[in-house]
Design a protein around this motif. Structure first.
Motif, mmCIF file in Angstrom:
data_model
loop_
_atom_site.group_PDB
_atom_site.id
_atom_site.type_symbol
_atom_site.label_atom_id
_atom_site.label_comp_id
_atom_site.label_asym_id
_atom_site.label_seq_id
_atom_site.Cartn_x
_atom_site.Cartn_y
_atom_site.Cartn_z
ATOM 1 N N UNK A 185 0.824 -1.207 0.000
ATOM 2 C CA UNK A 185 0.000 0.000 0.000
ATOM 3 C C UNK A 185 0.860 1.260 0.000
ATOM 4 N N UNK A 186 1.900 1.218 0.827
ATOM 5 C CA UNK A 186 2.785 2.372 0.893
ATOM 6 C C UNK A 186 3.494 2.612 -0.442
ATOM 7 N N UNK A 187 3.906 1.545 -1.079
ATOM 8 C CA UNK A 187 4.560 1.661 -2.386
ATOM 9 C C UNK A 187 3.616 2.248 -3.411
ATOM 10 N N UNK A 188 2.329 1.811 -3.335
ATOM 11 C CA UNK A 188 1.335 2.346 -4.269
ATOM 12 C C UNK A 188 1.113 3.840 -4.039
ATOM 13 N N UNK A 189 1.030 4.224 -2.749
ATOM 14 C CA UNK A 189 0.856 5.638 -2.441
ATOM 15 C C UNK A 189 2.055 6.473 -2.889
ATOM 16 N N UNK A 190 3.263 5.918 -2.650
ATOM 17 C CA UNK A 190 4.479 6.627 -3.087
ATOM 18 C C UNK A 190 4.510 6.778 -4.601
ATOM 19 N N UNK A 191 4.066 5.710 -5.276
ATOM 20 C CA UNK A 191 4.054 5.753 -6.741
ATOM 21 C C UNK A 191 3.079 6.832 -7.231
ATOM 22 N N UNK A 192 1.904 6.890 -6.578
ATOM 23 C CA UNK A 192 0.925 7.901 -6.963
ATOM 24 C C UNK A 192 1.435 9.314 -6.659
ATOM 25 N N UNK A 193 2.079 9.472 -5.471
ATOM 26 C CA UNK A 193 2.632 10.783 -5.130
ATOM 27 C C UNK A 193 3.733 11.195 -6.109
ATOM 28 N N UNK A 194 4.591 10.247 -6.460
ATOM 29 C CA UNK A 194 5.672 10.531 -7.413
ATOM 30 C C UNK A 194 5.097 10.899 -8.774
ATOM 31 N N UNK A 195 4.059 10.148 -9.166
ATOM 32 C CA UNK A 195 3.420 10.447 -10.449
ATOM 33 C C UNK A 195 2.785 11.829 -10.433
ATOM 34 N N UNK A 196 2.156 12.166 -9.270
ATOM 35 C CA UNK A 196 1.544 13.485 -9.140
ATOM 36 C C UNK A 196 2.598 14.590 -9.182
ATOM 37 N N UNK A 197 3.744 14.334 -8.514
ATOM 38 C CA UNK A 197 4.824 15.334 -8.535
ATOM 39 C C UNK A 197 5.366 15.509 -9.942
ATOM 40 N N UNK A 198 5.533 14.390 -10.640
ATOM 41 C CA UNK A 198 6.019 14.463 -12.030
ATOM 42 C C UNK A 198 5.046 15.261 -12.881
ATOM 43 N N UNK A 199 3.735 14.981 -12.679
ATOM 44 C CA UNK A 199 2.719 15.711 -13.443
ATOM 45 C C UNK A 199 2.747 17.198 -13.107
ATOM 46 N N UNK A 200 2.899 17.480 -11.786
ATOM 47 C CA UNK A 200 2.963 18.874 -11.360
ATOM 48 C C UNK A 200 4.179 19.576 -11.934
ATOM 49 N N UNK A 201 5.325 18.875 -11.921
ATOM 50 C CA UNK A 201 6.548 19.452 -12.503
ATOM 51 C C UNK A 201 6.387 19.698 -13.989
ATOM 52 N N UNK A 202 5.712 18.749 -14.667
ATOM 53 C CA UNK A 202 5.485 18.922 -16.100
ATOM 54 C C UNK A 202 4.607 20.144 -16.360
#
Length: 298
Positions: A24-41
């Motif tokens: 679960x934690x890995x999934x949340x981290x993956x979603x947060x990382x994806x969100x950060x990448x999207x935000x950076x983009x």
């Protein structure tokens, strides 16, 4: 067996719960990382869009400044007057931002020479507009009106146009048969080199810039010119130019250097003054238009 004991079952439960937590934690981290990448983009795209907008605005301003600079230069005479008793040379180098320096000549019948020399306050398109106005006034009225009448008329018309704080510092000279008449409104002194005494005199005529008042109080100076005499007209661009140490070139340096080189032709005088100013500036950016007119009596 030990693997069927309560301790073992407790361990199985803890291990399984821990596994689920890690997943679960890995999934949340993956979603947060994806969100950060999207935000950076998105931030990158916004930054790029802002840069493009700034570049477009800078290009527009650069184009406008260049058009204003070309307009300013188009106000200047294409050919300098050629008179039997006078040798004339003129120079203008515009600054990065458009200023309002201006010079002009009108030769009337009988060899009377009208000289307009000015500097609009401020920079940019408003200063260019003032130069355009002054060009129209000078072309229309310089040869029709008396010296002081012209100065008062221009001041009243500029005041009526109401360009705010944009005024016109201006010197008006007339030369006929080696007789000089001079009136000035807020301009630096005219430097007069006496060919007989080899000395330079500052001719400073006090007066408010044109447009400051509808009814100005302007004065006129008269002087006899002789062979070898030289007149130097300058705007404040050269004497007020700073160097890398924030020291001003200064009017006294202009006067002293002019005194040393006044025996040369007008072209050489201007060349030497500009070279001296450039050496003083070093790599400092030119802050204002630099304009000079030199008139020598032959």
């Amino acid at each position: 067996p030990w693997w069927k004991t309560n301790i073992a079952y407790s361990f199985y439960i803890i291990f399984f719960a821990g596994f689920l937590y890690v997943v679960r934690r890995s999934e949340l981290n993956r979603r947060e990382q994806k969100a950060r990448i999207r935000e950076n983009e998105l931030q990158l795209k916004a930054t790029e869009a802002e840069k493009r907008a700034i570049m477009a605005e800078n290009e527009r301003k650069t184009k406008e400044l260049e058009e204003a600079r070309q307009l300013q230069l188009s106000m200047l005479p294409k050919v300098l007057p050629k008179l039997p008793n006078l040798e004339i040379s003129a120079f203008m180098r515009t600054a990065t931002e458009v200023g309002g320096d201006y010079y002009d000549f009108i030769v009337q019948d009988g060899g009377l020479l009208n000289i307009g020399f000015g500097d609009a306050t401020g920079h940019g398109l408003q200063a260019g507009t003032m130069v355009t106005l002054m060009k129209g006034f000078f072309t229309s009225n310089a040869s029709k009106l008396e010296l002081l009448e012209f100065m008062n008329s221009c001041s009243a018309m500029i005041k009526e146009v109401n360009l705010g704080r944009i005024l016109m510092s201006f010197s008006f000279l007339r030369i006929k048969e080696c007789r000089l008449e001079l009136s000035s409104a807020g301009m630096p002194p005219v430097y007069y080199y006496n060919g007989k005494t080899n000395e330079v005199e500052e001719i400073l005529v006090q007066g408010m810039p044109l447009g400051a008042m509808k009814k100005g109080s302007y004065k006129m100076v008269e002087k006899e010119l002789n062979r070898g005499d030289v007149l130097l007209l300058i705007t404040d661009g050269l004497p007020e130019q700073m160097n890398n140490n924030d020291e001003m070139f200064d009017y006294s340096r202009v006067k002293n250097h002019f005194n040393e080189i006044a025996g040369n032709t007008p072209d050489v005088i201007i060349e030497k003054l500009i070279r001296s100013g450039d050496e003083w500036m070093q790599d400092k950016i030119q802050a204002d238009d630099i304009t000079l007119v030199v008139i020598k009596v032959k």
